[in-house]
Design a protein around this motif. Structure first.
Motif, PDB file in Angstrom:
ATOM      1  N   CYS A 109       0.829  -1.206   0.000  1.00 45.13           N
ATOM      2  CA  CYS A 109       0.000   0.000   0.000  1.00 45.13           C
ATOM      3  C   CYS A 109       0.860   1.252   0.000  1.00 45.13           C
ATOM      4  N   ARG A 110       1.882   1.276   0.812  1.00 46.87           N
ATOM      5  CA  ARG A 110       2.753   2.463   0.880  1.00 46.87           C
ATOM      6  C   ARG A 110       3.417   2.737  -0.459  1.00 46.87           C
ATOM      7  N   ALA A 111       3.846   1.683  -1.152  1.00 47.38           N
ATOM      8  CA  ALA A 111       4.535   1.863  -2.427  1.00 47.38           C
ATOM      9  C   ALA A 111       3.592   2.245  -3.557  1.00 47.38           C
ATOM     10  N   PHE A 112       2.386   1.666  -3.577  1.00 50.57           N
ATOM     11  CA  PHE A 112       1.515   1.841  -4.737  1.00 50.57           C
ATOM     12  C   PHE A 112       0.553   3.023  -4.622  1.00 50.57           C
ATOM     13  N   ILE A 113       0.140   3.394  -3.425  1.00 53.66           N
ATOM     14  CA  ILE A 113      -0.832   4.485  -3.304  1.00 53.66           C
ATOM     15  C   ILE A 113      -0.388   5.746  -4.046  1.00 53.66           C
ATOM     16  N   PRO A 114       0.866   6.189  -3.929  1.00 55.52           N
ATOM     17  CA  PRO A 114       1.250   7.434  -4.605  1.00 55.52           C
ATOM     18  C   PRO A 114       1.229   7.365  -6.125  1.00 55.52           C
ATOM     19  N   VAL A 115       1.271   6.154  -6.701  1.00 52.50           N
ATOM     20  CA  VAL A 115       1.362   6.046  -8.157  1.00 52.50           C
ATOM     21  C   VAL A 115       0.112   5.443  -8.789  1.00 52.50           C
ATOM     22  N   MET A 116      -0.917   5.134  -7.993  1.00 52.46           N
ATOM     23  CA  MET A 116      -2.126   4.542  -8.559  1.00 52.46           C
ATOM     24  C   MET A 116      -2.964   5.587  -9.274  1.00 52.46           C
ATOM     25  N   SER A 117      -3.772   5.134 -10.206  1.00 53.74           N
ATOM     26  CA  SER A 117      -4.664   6.032 -10.926  1.00 53.74           C
ATOM     27  C   SER A 117      -5.694   6.630  -9.973  1.00 53.74           C
ATOM     28  N   LYS A 118      -6.131   7.841 -10.273  1.00 51.88           N
ATOM     29  CA  LYS A 118      -7.136   8.484  -9.429  1.00 51.88           C
ATOM     30  C   LYS A 118      -8.413   7.656  -9.432  1.00 51.88           C
ATOM     31  N   GLY A 119      -8.948   7.407  -8.240  1.00 54.29           N
ATOM     32  CA  GLY A 119     -10.140   6.586  -8.107  1.00 54.29           C
ATOM     33  C   GLY A 119      -9.862   5.097  -8.055  1.00 54.29           C
ATOM     34  N   ALA A 120      -8.601   4.731  -7.893  1.00 60.97           N
ATOM     35  CA  ALA A 120      -8.218   3.317  -7.864  1.00 60.97           C
ATOM     36  C   ALA A 120      -8.818   2.597  -6.663  1.00 60.97           C
ATOM     37  N   SER A 121      -8.844   1.282  -6.763  1.00 69.51           N
ATOM     38  CA  SER A 121      -9.408   0.443  -5.706  1.00 69.51           C
ATOM     39  C   SER A 121      -8.339  -0.474  -5.130  1.00 69.51           C
ATOM     40  N   ILE A 122      -8.153  -0.392  -3.811  1.00 68.26           N
ATOM     41  CA  ILE A 122      -7.306  -1.344  -3.100  1.00 68.26           C
ATOM     42  C   ILE A 122      -8.226  -2.311  -2.360  1.00 68.26           C
ATOM     43  N   ILE A 123      -7.984  -3.594  -2.539  1.00 66.11           N
ATOM     44  CA  ILE A 123      -8.773  -4.634  -1.881  1.00 66.11           C
ATOM     45  C   ILE A 123      -7.824  -5.473  -1.035  1.00 66.11           C
ATOM     46  N   ASN A 124      -7.974  -5.391   0.272  1.00 67.16           N
ATOM     47  CA  ASN A 124      -7.166  -6.194   1.184  1.00 67.16           C
ATOM     48  C   ASN A 124      -7.959  -7.431   1.597  1.00 67.16           C
ATOM     49  N   ILE A 125      -7.286  -8.562   1.623  1.00 69.50           N
ATOM     50  CA  ILE A 125      -7.953  -9.786   2.054  1.00 69.50           C
ATOM     51  C   ILE A 125      -7.736  -9.945   3.557  1.00 69.50           C
ATOM     52  N   GLY A 126      -8.799  -9.648   4.304  1.00 69.25           N
ATOM     53  CA  GLY A 126      -8.768  -9.822   5.748  1.00 69.25           C
ATOM     54  C   GLY A 126      -9.269 -11.204   6.097  1.00 69.25           C
ATOM     55  N   SER A 127     -10.076 -11.307   7.150  1.00 70.82           N
ATOM     56  CA  SER A 127     -10.605 -12.612   7.551  1.00 70.82           C
ATOM     57  C   SER A 127     -11.614 -12.416   8.670  1.00 70.82           C
ATOM     58  N   ILE A 128     -12.564 -13.334   8.766  1.00 66.84           N
ATOM     59  CA  ILE A 128     -13.423 -13.315   9.950  1.00 66.84           C
ATOM     60  C   ILE A 128     -12.586 -13.530  11.207  1.00 66.84           C
ATOM     61  N   SER A 129     -11.390 -14.105  11.048  1.00 66.36           N
ATOM     62  CA  SER A 129     -10.504 -14.333  12.186  1.00 66.36           C
ATOM     63  C   SER A 129      -9.940 -13.036  12.743  1.00 66.36           C
ATOM     64  N   GLY A 130     -10.070 -11.947  11.999  1.00 73.95           N
ATOM     65  CA  GLY A 130      -9.660 -10.647  12.510  1.00 73.95           C
ATOM     66  C   GLY A 130     -10.707 -10.020  13.403  1.00 73.95           C
ATOM     67  N   ASN A 131     -11.904 -10.616  13.432  1.00 75.18           N
ATOM     68  CA  ASN A 131     -13.004 -10.119  14.264  1.00 75.18           C
ATOM     69  C   ASN A 131     -13.354 -11.088  15.386  1.00 75.18           C
ATOM     70  N   THR A 132     -13.278 -12.379  15.109  1.00 70.60           N
ATOM     71  CA  THR A 132     -13.550 -13.417  16.105  1.00 70.60           C
ATOM     72  C   THR A 132     -12.403 -14.409  16.061  1.00 70.60           C
ATOM     73  N   ALA A 133     -11.807 -14.692  17.199  1.00 71.20           N
ATOM     74  CA  ALA A 133     -10.569 -15.467  17.231  1.00 71.20           C
ATOM     75  C   ALA A 133     -10.790 -16.957  17.008  1.00 71.20           C
ATOM     76  N   ASP A 134     -10.033 -17.514  16.064  1.00 66.38           N
ATOM     77  CA  ASP A 134      -9.978 -18.964  15.911  1.00 66.38           C
ATOM     78  C   ASP A 134      -8.987 -19.520  16.932  1.00 66.38           C
ATOM     79  N   PRO A 135      -9.294 -20.646  17.555  1.00 64.04           N
ATOM     80  CA  PRO A 135      -8.374 -21.222  18.545  1.00 64.04           C
ATOM     81  C   PRO A 135      -7.027 -21.584  17.929  1.00 64.04           C
ATOM     82  N   SER A 136      -5.969 -21.396  18.713  1.00 60.97           N
ATOM     83  CA  SER A 136      -4.603 -21.762  18.314  1.00 60.97           C
ATOM     84  C   SER A 136      -4.160 -21.075  17.032  1.00 60.97           C
ATOM     85  N   MET A 137      -4.643 -19.854  16.819  1.00 56.91           N
ATOM     86  CA  MET A 137      -4.269 -19.082  15.628  1.00 56.91           C
ATOM     87  C   MET A 137      -3.946 -17.648  16.044  1.00 56.91           C
TER      88      MET A 137
END
Length: 246
Positions: A109-137
Motif C-alpha cells: 500500500c505504501r509503495a503503490f498508493i502514490p502512483v495509482m490512478s485516481k479513483g483506484a481500488s485497493i482490496i485487502n484480504i482480511g478474515s473473519i478471524s480478525g473479528n472473532t478469534a480462531d483457537p490456536s491461531m
C-alpha cells in the motif's frame, strides 16, 4: 466486462483465493498481473502476467511500484498461517506471520498508493478471524485485525483518490482450511460440525471471494470505501447454540 480497461495486480496469486481473483478479473476484461514467491505456475493463464515477488522485501516492492505505476486495482492477498497459541509461538513465527500478513500489506500500500490512478481500488484480504478469534491461531488472528485497521485508515487518509476495502472470508476450501481441521483430535467430526454452523451448508470456494473482489474493483462500487465485507456462508450470523435445524 466490468473491469475492461483496468490494470490489476494481485499478490499471493499462485493458488487458492488469489488465483480465483486473478481468473475472475481476467474474465471481466482486466489486464491482470500476479505476484508470488517462486517461479511462474505452469497452469497459470497465458494472458496473466507473473512477477516473482516477496512482499516483505521493501526494495523489491518499491521497484515493482515504480515499474508498473498507475494501476487501477491492487489486491493484497498474500498471507501465511501458523497454528499456535501465543505461548507456543516463536520469534520466527512472529517474523513470518507479521512479516507477510502485516508488513507485506503495508509495504504494498505504501509503495503503490502514490502512483495509482485516481479513483483506484485497493482490496485487502482480511478474515473473519480478525473479528472473532480462531483457537490456536493467535498470530494469524492478530495479523488480520491489523489488516482491517489499516484498510480503514487508508480509506480515510487517501480518499477520494483511492478507495480501500477489505474482504473477510470465512472458511474457504483451501490448504489453510485443512490445516485448521488438522488441529482437531477428529478432523472429520470437526469438519461436519463446522458445516452444520454454515447457513449455506457448505464451505466457501475461491470463486465466492472473487465475485466480491470483482464488484469492489469495478466502478459499480464507487461509493464503497473503508468497509469490511464478510463472506462466510452465514457462519458468524449464527448463535453458538446449533441444533442443526435452521
Amino acid at each position: 466486462m466490468r473491469l475492461a480497461g483496468k490494470r490489476a495486480l494481485i499478490t499471493g496469486g499462485r493458488q487458492g483465493i488469489g488465483r480465483g481473483i486473478a481468473e475472475a478479473f481476467r474474465k471481466e476484461g482486466a489486464a491482470v498481473m500476479v505476484g508470488g514467491r517462486g517461479e511462474r505456475p505452469d497452469d497459470l493463464d497465458a494472458n496473466i502476467a507473473w512477477f516473482t515477488l516477496d512482499v516483505t522485501d521493501v526494495k523489491a516492492v518499491n521497484e515493482l511500484a515504480e515499474d508498473l505505476g498507475g494501476l487501477e486495482v491492487l489486491v493484497n492477498n498474500a498471507g501465511v498461517q501458523v497454528e499456535k497459541t501465543v505461548a507456543d509461538s516463536t520469534d520466527a513465527d512472529w517474523e513470518l506471520v507479521m512479516g507477510v500478513n502485516c508488513r507485506g500489506v503495508f509495504n504494498m500500500c505504501r509503495a503503490f498508493i502514490p502512483v495509482m490512478s485516481k479513483g483506484a481500488s485497493i482490496i485487502n484480504i482480511g478474515s473473519i478471524s480478525g473479528n472473532t478469534a480462531d483457537p490456536s491461531m493467535a498470530l494469524y488472528n492478530a495479523s488480520k485485525a491489523f489488516v482491517h485497521g489499516l484498510t480503514r485508515s487508508i480509506a480515510v487518509d487517501h480518499g477520494p483518490d483511492v478507495r480501500c476495502n477489505a474482504i473477510c472470508p470465512g472458511w474457504i476450501e483451501t490448504g489453510m482450511l485443512e490445516a485448521g481441521f488438522a488441529l482437531s483430535g477428529d478432523p472429520q467430526a470437526a469438519r461436519q460440525d463446522a458445516l452444520a454452523r454454515h447457513a449455506a451448508r457448505r464451505f466457501g470456494q475461491p470463486a465466492d471471494i472473487a465475485a466480491m473482489a470483482v464488484w469492489l474493483a469495478s466502478d459499480e462500487a464507487g461509493f464503497a470505501t473503508g468497509q469490511l465485507f464478510t463472506i462466510d456462508g452465514g457462519m458468524t450470523a449464527a448463535s453458538p447454540i446449533n441444533t442443526g435445524l435452521f
